[in-house]
Design a protein around this motif. Structure first.
Motif, PDB file in Angstrom:
ATOM      1  N   PRO A  60     -53.626 -12.635 -25.575  1.00  0.00           N
ATOM      2  CA  PRO A  60     -54.056 -13.589 -26.603  1.00  0.00           C
ATOM      3  C   PRO A  60     -55.564 -13.780 -26.655  1.00  0.00           C
ATOM      4  N   THR A  61     -56.047 -14.112 -27.850  1.00  0.00           N
ATOM      5  CA  THR A  61     -57.442 -14.535 -27.965  1.00  0.00           C
ATOM      6  C   THR A  61     -57.507 -16.004 -27.564  1.00  0.00           C
ATOM      7  N   TRP A  62     -58.665 -16.430 -27.118  1.00  0.00           N
ATOM      8  CA  TRP A  62     -58.853 -17.813 -26.680  1.00  0.00           C
ATOM      9  C   TRP A  62     -59.930 -18.471 -27.521  1.00  0.00           C
ATOM     10  N   THR A  63     -59.607 -19.629 -28.043  1.00  0.00           N
ATOM     11  CA  THR A  63     -60.565 -20.427 -28.799  1.00  0.00           C
ATOM     12  C   THR A  63     -60.662 -21.785 -28.112  1.00  0.00           C
ATOM     13  N   PRO A  64     -61.751 -22.056 -27.396  1.00  0.00           N
ATOM     14  CA  PRO A  64     -61.871 -23.353 -26.722  1.00  0.00           C
ATOM     15  C   PRO A  64     -61.801 -24.500 -27.740  1.00  0.00           C
ATOM     16  N   THR A  65     -61.162 -25.586 -27.348  1.00  0.00           N
ATOM     17  CA  THR A  65     -61.076 -26.755 -28.233  1.00  0.00           C
ATOM     18  C   THR A  65     -62.435 -27.450 -28.287  1.00  0.00           C
ATOM     19  N   PRO A  66     -62.666 -28.287 -29.296  1.00  0.00           N
ATOM     20  CA  PRO A  66     -63.935 -29.026 -29.359  1.00  0.00           C
ATOM     21  C   PRO A  66     -64.200 -29.864 -28.099  1.00  0.00           C
ATOM     22  N   SER A  67     -63.150 -30.463 -27.516  1.00  0.00           N
ATOM     23  CA  SER A  67     -63.374 -31.265 -26.308  1.00  0.00           C
ATOM     24  C   SER A  67     -63.771 -30.388 -25.118  1.00  0.00           C
ATOM     25  N   MET A  68     -63.243 -29.172 -25.037  1.00  0.00           N
ATOM     26  CA  MET A  68     -63.658 -28.240 -23.976  1.00  0.00           C
ATOM     27  C   MET A  68     -65.131 -27.880 -24.140  1.00  0.00           C
ATOM     28  N   ARG A  69     -65.521 -27.604 -25.397  1.00  0.00           N
ATOM     29  CA  ARG A  69     -66.916 -27.223 -25.645  1.00  0.00           C
ATOM     30  C   ARG A  69     -67.854 -28.405 -25.426  1.00  0.00           C
ATOM     31  N   GLU A  70     -67.358 -29.604 -25.634  1.00  0.00           N
ATOM     32  CA  GLU A  70     -68.174 -30.794 -25.366  1.00  0.00           C
ATOM     33  C   GLU A  70     -68.426 -30.930 -23.866  1.00  0.00           C
ATOM     34  N   ARG A  71     -67.372 -30.670 -23.065  1.00  0.00           N
ATOM     35  CA  ARG A  71     -67.519 -30.731 -21.604  1.00  0.00           C
ATOM     36  C   ARG A  71     -68.382 -29.591 -21.090  1.00  0.00           C
ATOM     37  N   ASP A  72     -68.276 -28.409 -21.735  1.00  0.00           N
ATOM     38  CA  ASP A  72     -69.035 -27.241 -21.295  1.00  0.00           C
ATOM     39  C   ASP A  72     -69.567 -26.488 -22.511  1.00  0.00           C
ATOM     40  N   PRO A  73     -70.790 -26.832 -22.985  1.00  0.00           N
ATOM     41  CA  PRO A  73     -71.354 -26.203 -24.186  1.00  0.00           C
ATOM     42  C   PRO A  73     -71.586 -24.699 -24.054  1.00  0.00           C
ATOM     43  N   SER A  74     -71.550 -24.164 -22.846  1.00  0.00           N
ATOM     44  CA  SER A  74     -71.780 -22.729 -22.665  1.00  0.00           C
ATOM     45  C   SER A  74     -70.545 -21.891 -23.025  1.00  0.00           C
ATOM     46  N   LEU A  75     -69.412 -22.529 -23.293  1.00  0.00           N
ATOM     47  CA  LEU A  75     -68.202 -21.773 -23.631  1.00  0.00           C
ATOM     48  C   LEU A  75     -68.389 -21.029 -24.951  1.00  0.00           C
ATOM     49  N   PRO A  76     -67.785 -19.847 -25.070  1.00  0.00           N
ATOM     50  CA  PRO A  76     -67.896 -19.106 -26.331  1.00  0.00           C
ATOM     51  C   PRO A  76     -67.063 -19.782 -27.417  1.00  0.00           C
ATOM     52  N   LEU A  77     -67.348 -19.455 -28.668  1.00  0.00           N
ATOM     53  CA  LEU A  77     -66.538 -19.969 -29.777  1.00  0.00           C
ATOM     54  C   LEU A  77     -65.146 -19.341 -29.766  1.00  0.00           C
ATOM     55  N   ARG A  78     -65.092 -18.077 -29.312  1.00  0.00           N
ATOM     56  CA  ARG A  78     -63.839 -17.337 -29.302  1.00  0.00           C
ATOM     57  C   ARG A  78     -63.961 -16.199 -28.292  1.00  0.00           C
ATOM     58  N   MET A  79     -62.851 -15.840 -27.648  1.00  0.00           N
ATOM     59  CA  MET A  79     -62.865 -14.724 -26.707  1.00  0.00           C
ATOM     60  C   MET A  79     -61.621 -13.868 -26.937  1.00  0.00           C
ATOM     61  N   ASP A  80     -61.830 -12.569 -27.123  1.00  0.00           N
ATOM     62  CA  ASP A  80     -60.705 -11.653 -27.289  1.00  0.00           C
ATOM     63  C   ASP A  80     -59.928 -11.527 -25.991  1.00  0.00           C
ATOM     64  N   GLY A  81     -58.684 -11.040 -26.096  1.00  0.00           N
ATOM     65  CA  GLY A  81     -57.863 -10.815 -24.915  1.00  0.00           C
ATOM     66  C   GLY A  81     -58.493  -9.786 -23.998  1.00  0.00           C
ATOM     67  N   GLY A  82     -58.158  -9.882 -22.723  1.00  0.00           N
ATOM     68  CA  GLY A  82     -58.686  -8.941 -21.739  1.00  0.00           C
ATOM     69  C   GLY A  82     -59.120  -9.670 -20.486  1.00  0.00           C
ATOM     70  N   VAL A  83     -59.676  -8.919 -19.543  1.00  0.00           N
ATOM     71  CA  VAL A  83     -60.115  -9.491 -18.278  1.00  0.00           C
ATOM     72  C   VAL A  83     -61.151 -10.572 -18.546  1.00  0.00           C
ATOM     73  N   GLY A  84     -60.994 -11.698 -17.889  1.00  0.00           N
ATOM     74  CA  GLY A  84     -61.922 -12.807 -18.071  1.00  0.00           C
ATOM     75  C   GLY A  84     -61.424 -13.838 -19.069  1.00  0.00           C
ATOM     76  N   ASN A  85     -60.461 -13.463 -19.918  1.00  0.00           N
ATOM     77  CA  ASN A  85     -59.899 -14.422 -20.867  1.00  0.00           C
ATOM     78  C   ASN A  85     -59.040 -15.415 -20.084  1.00  0.00           C
ATOM     79  N   PRO A  86     -59.290 -16.732 -20.223  1.00  0.00           N
ATOM     80  CA  PRO A  86     -58.560 -17.719 -19.422  1.00  0.00           C
ATOM     81  C   PRO A  86     -57.065 -17.804 -19.721  1.00  0.00           C
ATOM     82  N   LEU A  87     -56.602 -17.179 -20.833  1.00  0.00           N
ATOM     83  CA  LEU A  87     -55.178 -17.225 -21.159  1.00  0.00           C
ATOM     84  C   LEU A  87     -54.389 -16.081 -20.522  1.00  0.00           C
ATOM     85  N   GLY A  88     -55.067 -15.223 -19.773  1.00  0.00           N
ATOM     86  CA  GLY A  88     -54.374 -14.140 -19.091  1.00  0.00           C
ATOM     87  C   GLY A  88     -53.785 -13.137 -20.062  1.00  0.00           C
TER      88      GLY A  88
END
Length: 199
Positions: free
Chosen positions: A117-145
């Protein structure tokens, strides 16, 4: 000759310590051990192995078996799955939300599934950590496994993780995480419409 042995032994020991230091430092990072988790002395004692998981029965949580039932037991940090055939049962250790504020409890169901799966951090996640990407494709490093099962509650999932340190810990932003090999076993069994309870 004995002094040579001591010197060689000392050199080997020193090399081992030097090689182990980066791994020890990584293991002590704050993302591996969240600072928001209550001190262990203030928590109800729960052993983190399969023998510590409380036995559960689907009838205690659901009115009917339907196509299957999934129970995420936040207290013992595990996931129970009962298949619609009445025979299939699986039990997996899991990660749980970092705090009670991020924890949602109650009944929902699986409404969508995705491989890598692709991962899209929620607005509250990005508020806690502004360095998060807007979106991340599936693969190694994607928090959704490698697999994700989306619940009817927006932004809540049961998913895998590449970061195996998170399993058995309060380490998620609300989701229930599983080892990738476990979510890959569970994924084909769970059908759309599977009942889910977070307890």
């Amino acid at each position: 000759m004995s002094s040579t042995r001591i010197t060689r032994r000392s050199a080997l020991l020193g090399a081992a310590v030097t090689l182990a230091t980066p791994a020890l430092l990584r293991a002590q990072s704050s993302d591996a051990f969240p600072q928001s988790e209550e001190p262990i002395r203030d928590q109800f004692p729960v052993r983190r192995n399969i023998s510590a998981f409380r036995e559960q029965h689907w009838e205690d949580h659901f009115d009917r078996l339907g196509v299957g039932c999934l129970l995420a037991d936040i207290g013992s940090r595990c996931v129970h799955y009962w298949g619609g055939d009445g025979q299939t049962y699986r039990l997996y250790p899991s990660s749980v939300p970092m705090s009670e504020e991020l924890t949602r409890r109650g009944y929902t169901e699986v409404v969508r599934k995705a491989e890598n799966p692709t991962w899209t951090p929620t607005p509250s996640m990005r508020e806690r950590d502004p360095s998060l990407p807007l979106r991340m494709d599936g693969g190694v490093g994607n928090p959704l496994g490698t697999r994700a099962m989306y619940l009817s509650w927006p932004a809540y999932l049961v998913h895998g993780t590449h970061d195996t340190r998170k399993i058995g810990r309060q380490s998620s932003s609300g989701c229930i995480g599983l080892y990738n090999q476990h979510v890959e076993q569970l994924y084909p069994m769970v059908q759309i419409g599977t009942q889910v309870r977070l307890l």
